[in-house]
Each structure stands twice: as structure tokens, then as C-alpha cells.
Design a protein around this motif. Sequence first.
Motif, PDB file in Angstrom:
ATOM      1  N   LYS A  51     -39.180  10.572 -14.123  1.00 52.04           N
ATOM      2  CA  LYS A  51     -39.018  11.441 -12.955  1.00 52.04           C
ATOM      3  C   LYS A  51     -38.127  10.738 -11.946  1.00 52.04           C
ATOM      4  N   SER A  52     -37.542  11.509 -11.070  1.00 54.17           N
ATOM      5  CA  SER A  52     -36.700  10.936 -10.030  1.00 54.17           C
ATOM      6  C   SER A  52     -37.506   9.932  -9.208  1.00 54.17           C
ATOM      7  N   GLY A  53     -36.954   8.750  -9.051  1.00 58.24           N
ATOM      8  CA  GLY A  53     -37.634   7.709  -8.294  1.00 58.24           C
ATOM      9  C   GLY A  53     -38.413   6.730  -9.138  1.00 58.24           C
ATOM     10  N   ASP A  54     -38.633   7.034 -10.429  1.00 54.59           N
ATOM     11  CA  ASP A  54     -39.312   6.083 -11.312  1.00 54.59           C
ATOM     12  C   ASP A  54     -38.490   4.806 -11.446  1.00 54.59           C
ATOM     13  N   SER A  55     -39.167   3.695 -11.688  1.00 57.00           N
ATOM     14  CA  SER A  55     -38.497   2.405 -11.859  1.00 57.00           C
ATOM     15  C   SER A  55     -38.358   2.079 -13.342  1.00 57.00           C
ATOM     16  N   VAL A  56     -37.159   1.681 -13.729  1.00 51.85           N
ATOM     17  CA  VAL A  56     -36.883   1.249 -15.101  1.00 51.85           C
ATOM     18  C   VAL A  56     -36.312  -0.156 -15.037  1.00 51.85           C
ATOM     19  N   VAL A  57     -36.837  -1.049 -15.868  1.00 46.17           N
ATOM     20  CA  VAL A  57     -36.410  -2.444 -15.873  1.00 46.17           C
ATOM     21  C   VAL A  57     -35.605  -2.719 -17.132  1.00 46.17           C
ATOM     22  N   LEU A  58     -34.495  -3.422 -16.969  1.00 43.22           N
ATOM     23  CA  LEU A  58     -33.699  -3.887 -18.090  1.00 43.22           C
ATOM     24  C   LEU A  58     -33.017  -5.189 -17.700  1.00 43.22           C
ATOM     25  N   GLY A  59     -32.410  -5.857 -18.675  1.00 43.70           N
ATOM     26  CA  GLY A  59     -31.813  -7.154 -18.428  1.00 43.70           C
ATOM     27  C   GLY A  59     -30.607  -7.075 -17.509  1.00 43.70           C
ATOM     28  N   GLU A  60     -30.356  -8.180 -16.799  1.00 44.17           N
ATOM     29  CA  GLU A  60     -29.163  -8.253 -15.936  1.00 44.17           C
ATOM     30  C   GLU A  60     -27.913  -7.969 -16.744  1.00 44.17           C
ATOM     31  N   LEU A  61     -27.871  -8.497 -17.944  1.00 44.46           N
ATOM     32  CA  LEU A  61     -26.841  -8.133 -18.905  1.00 44.46           C
ATOM     33  C   LEU A  61     -27.465  -7.144 -19.867  1.00 44.46           C
ATOM     34  N   SER A  62     -26.900  -5.943 -19.929  1.00 44.72           N
ATOM     35  CA  SER A  62     -27.505  -4.925 -20.771  1.00 44.72           C
ATOM     36  C   SER A  62     -26.454  -3.868 -21.123  1.00 44.72           C
ATOM     37  N   TRP A  63     -26.846  -2.948 -21.979  1.00 47.44           N
ATOM     38  CA  TRP A  63     -25.940  -1.891 -22.430  1.00 47.44           C
ATOM     39  C   TRP A  63     -25.770  -0.866 -21.321  1.00 47.44           C
ATOM     40  N   SER A  64     -24.539  -0.614 -20.939  1.00 49.77           N
ATOM     41  CA  SER A  64     -24.284   0.297 -19.815  1.00 49.77           C
ATOM     42  C   SER A  64     -24.732   1.724 -20.110  1.00 49.77           C
ATOM     43  N   SER A  65     -24.671   2.161 -21.362  1.00 47.55           N
ATOM     44  CA  SER A  65     -25.118   3.519 -21.689  1.00 47.55           C
ATOM     45  C   SER A  65     -26.602   3.702 -21.404  1.00 47.55           C
ATOM     46  N   ALA A  66     -27.363   2.628 -21.549  1.00 47.75           N
ATOM     47  CA  ALA A  66     -28.795   2.711 -21.248  1.00 47.75           C
ATOM     48  C   ALA A  66     -29.008   2.893 -19.749  1.00 47.75           C
ATOM     49  N   SER A  67     -28.428   2.017 -18.949  1.00 45.37           N
ATOM     50  CA  SER A  67     -28.623   2.120 -17.496  1.00 45.37           C
ATOM     51  C   SER A  67     -28.064   3.430 -16.963  1.00 45.37           C
ATOM     52  N   ASN A  68     -26.970   3.927 -17.542  1.00 44.55           N
ATOM     53  CA  ASN A  68     -26.403   5.198 -17.094  1.00 44.55           C
ATOM     54  C   ASN A  68     -27.337   6.368 -17.371  1.00 44.55           C
ATOM     55  N   ASN A  69     -28.020   6.336 -18.488  1.00 43.88           N
ATOM     56  CA  ASN A  69     -28.995   7.390 -18.777  1.00 43.88           C
ATOM     57  C   ASN A  69     -30.146   7.359 -17.789  1.00 43.88           C
ATOM     58  N   PHE A  70     -30.596   6.176 -17.428  1.00 44.82           N
ATOM     59  CA  PHE A  70     -31.694   6.063 -16.473  1.00 44.82           C
ATOM     60  C   PHE A  70     -31.255   6.538 -15.085  1.00 44.82           C
ATOM     61  N   LEU A  71     -30.036   6.165 -14.695  1.00 48.74           N
ATOM     62  CA  LEU A  71     -29.508   6.614 -13.404  1.00 48.74           C
ATOM     63  C   LEU A  71     -29.339   8.126 -13.382  1.00 48.74           C
ATOM     64  N   GLN A  72     -28.879   8.686 -14.496  1.00 50.17           N
ATOM     65  CA  GLN A  72     -28.681  10.129 -14.569  1.00 50.17           C
ATOM     66  C   GLN A  72     -29.996  10.876 -14.420  1.00 50.17           C
ATOM     67  N   ALA A  73     -31.084  10.267 -14.875  1.00 46.10           N
ATOM     68  CA  ALA A  73     -32.413  10.883 -14.753  1.00 46.10           C
ATOM     69  C   ALA A  73     -32.999  10.703 -13.355  1.00 46.10           C
ATOM     70  N   GLY A  74     -32.271   9.998 -12.483  1.00 49.29           N
ATOM     71  CA  GLY A  74     -32.752   9.795 -11.118  1.00 49.29           C
ATOM     72  C   GLY A  74     -33.643   8.585 -10.958  1.00 49.29           C
TER      73      GLY A  74
END
Length: 490
Positions: free
Chosen positions: A213-236
Motif C-alpha cells: 500500500k502507499s506508504g509501506d516500507s520496503v527494504v533492499l540493499g544499498e546496491l540493488s536492482w533498479s527494476s526492483a526499487s522502481n516497482n516499489f516506488l511505483q506502488a507508492g
Amino acid sequence: MQPFASLIKPDKTSKQPVYIQIANQLMELIRQGFLQPGFQLPSSRQLADSLNIHRKTVVRAYEELLAQGWVESRIGTGTFVAAHLPEIIPQSPLNETMGHIDSNKKAGFTFDQKPHLNRAVIKNNIKLHLDDGFPDPRLAPLEELSRAYRTQLLTGNPYTRLGYGDTAGSYWLRKELSLYLNETRGLKTSPENILITRGTVMGLYLASTGLLKSGDSVVLGELSWSSASNNFLQAGAKVIKVPVDEFGINTDALEKICQKQSVRMVYVTSHHHYPTTVALRADRRIHLLQLSEKYGFIIFEDDYDYDFHYLSKPLLPLAGADRSGMVLYCGSFTKAISPAFRVGYLVGSENVITYLAQLRRIIDRQGDMMLENAMAELLQNGIIQRHLRKSLRTYRTRRDYFCDLLQTELGDYLNFQKPDGGMAVWGEFDKNINLKELSAKAIQNDLFFSDGSENNSPAEIRNATRLGFASSTIEELESCVGILKKLLTG
């Protein structure tokens, strides 16, 4: 009559029929308000004479307009622009030299363009490449796959075979995948635990859209796959980064975050961390699963190249040790065969897979059932398994040779560790080397490699990139290193 006719310009060399051209141009004149409701059009004979075309062509154009409701015919009077159309005030003169907004290039409405989506699409047609870590499609079992695909197209009940199927994917493929994953990865799945996707990215999108949901926190590595972080950002979601070292993500740092705030999901590439290729150490694997149970966050395990481990038997996925249903396990055949074949899989608890299959239905009714069944046949017959064993030997040879070349020819310019698995080397270049300029010069010499900019952050320029070796032959790798050495020493 003549000024009106000059606005109609049929092109007799066009593949589009002339009567359609005339009808479309008259529609556009009505849309722009230059032909108002009630305006009487010239007779078919008059317009045909003015345009030097056959009268029947104009008659067909008028019939087309009449059928679509743009004009109306009054017996004994003529053809008129339909009276029910709204009156439109012309916005600009019908003069092409005045210029108009090109609606093919720019929409008339506004929308927010999210910066995280602004990424270059890889369309590499350069001769040589040290890519992100792609397979060599020249090794792929294409003949076997083409035969299996043809069989799926031509045999069986065509209504069933070529109709709509299960949104979760081909049952045959899910059954074969379940057996394969249970045997090779220590999972305990059934077909109901598997959702077939069009690659890992779709699995990420479905999980992000359906479970965040918008505002949820997702944790990933400082170095990580950009497609992953972009999907999380797109979900809010709010993306939180944790340190990554030679043993993978720092789970102690993750625990400190969990103690302070709620975490909904943790994204991890446990087998070969992207982009650094390091494996998540055993104690951190145990700790991560314990934290997931304690704090209730989802683990999204992206196992993008599990099949390519060169030292010993690969580490089993987190999903195999998950006893609480907290892990979503994702993989694909893009690394095993080729990125062109978009077949991936998402593994999880039955209720989650059922829900995500329902979500998948509203964005992509189903996948390529022919391809999915063809892949199932190759799995059932052991063809993919034999291909993976052969590819593993080839990629290990290429890895060893490439790392020897890097050490002997470029050892003064970059640091790296020979990866235990995967298809790429994580190379950290000397800080005095401008990696962006080096990449640009390499392209001029028919060599592509990433400039590593997506690995940088505002706080740190890492000057590092992935150098893929699997998709190149020994001779091609020699040429790649030779070009880099020439550019660095020249």
C-alpha cells in the motif's frame, strides 16, 4: 466550389482507398469546425470534376460519411453536414504553414512523469559486449524448442489449445516446474503454489501492486536492482536501503530498522547478490528468516541465476527453509535460455498465488500458452536440464578465462573478485578513471558495457559496473579486454 475542393487532397499513390481519404478529410474539416452543421456539400458530380476523379468514388465517400452519421441526405436537395452535430468554432486557419500541435508527439492533456521510470532501454546491437550478465542464445536449445512449439500449435483440440487458459499459467508447466524446483532447490511445492509470469519483472510488479500500500516500507540493499526499487516506488512504497558487504545485505542493520518502524517487504537476491554477485552468508539467511517471522515482513527472493554456480552445489533458496509462508520466490528462464523468451515464475502460498493470479488477469489475461506448454515439454524430457549442465561448463570456462584476462591485462585499473556463480564480474575501477567516458569511447570501438551510473548515489560515486562474460566466446572476450586495455593505456 474551387476553394472548397482545394481543401480535399486525395493521394492516388497511397495504399488507402481514395474514397476513404476523401471521407476522412471531410470528417476532419467538420471536426475542426470549418464545415458547420447544415452546410451543404457539393454534389458528387461537382466534387468529382473538381478533384479529377470518378463520380462513384465521391458517392462512396459520401455513403461512408452517411453511415457514420457525419452527414445526412435530403431527397431532392443534396447532402448536408448532419444537423445534430455540435457547432464548433474554428481555432486556427486551414493553412498548413501556420503550424499545428502534433498530437502524435504530444498529448493535449497533462500527466505526471515519474522520474524513476526514466531509464534507457537496452537495445544493444553493438558487435562486442560485456553486458549485465546475459546468457549466450547461441547455446540455447532452439531446435528442440521450435519443434515443441510447433507441436503445441498443430496438435490437440484447437478450441482448447488456442483459446483462453488459466490466468495462473499452463497447468502442465506448473506441474513440471513444481517437480523441477522441488528436486533442484529443495522446495516443497505443488502446481497451486506457482504463478507463471512474463519474467521476474512481472512477478515484482504483481507483488508490489497487490501486496503493498502507499506508504509501506520496503527494504533492499544499498546496491540493488533498479527494476526492483522502481516497482516499489511505483506502488507508492517508501524504499529504505541497508548496507551490503562481502556477505550480502546486513541483517543487523535490517533488525535496527524493524525495531524503529514497520517493514512490509524485504527484497533480496540471496544466491548471487545483484550487482556484486556475493552470496548471502548462512547465518544471515537464518537471521533474515527469523526477522521475517518476528516482525511479519514479506521476503521477496529474486533468484535470477540460481542454475549457474561454479564451485560446488549451490546454496538452497530461503524459500526452501521457510516454514511460516513469509517468502515469495521468483525466477525465470531468461537466464537459462534467452531474454526473448518471457517465461518466469512466482512461488508462494496458495492463497497468495490465487490472489496474484486474479490481479494478473486485469493487466495480462494470460501468457503465451504455446510457449509455456513447449517449455513444459522440454522440462519433462530433460532437455532444459541437459542444456543447463552444458551451459554451466561453458560459462565456467568463460568466467575463468575472462578473470585471468582481467587480472593480467587490466589488473592495474580495476579490482574484482572471481564470482562463485552468475554471469558477470563486479568490477571496481580506479577512481581516476572516468567510467562514463570510457564506456562512450568503447562504444565507438564496437564494445558495449555499462558505465555503472545506476550503481551510484548522490552520496557516493562507486565507479563500478558489471562486466558480463557468459554471452561472449573466448575470442570475443579477448577482443573486449584488448579494446579496454588500448583505451586505458592509449
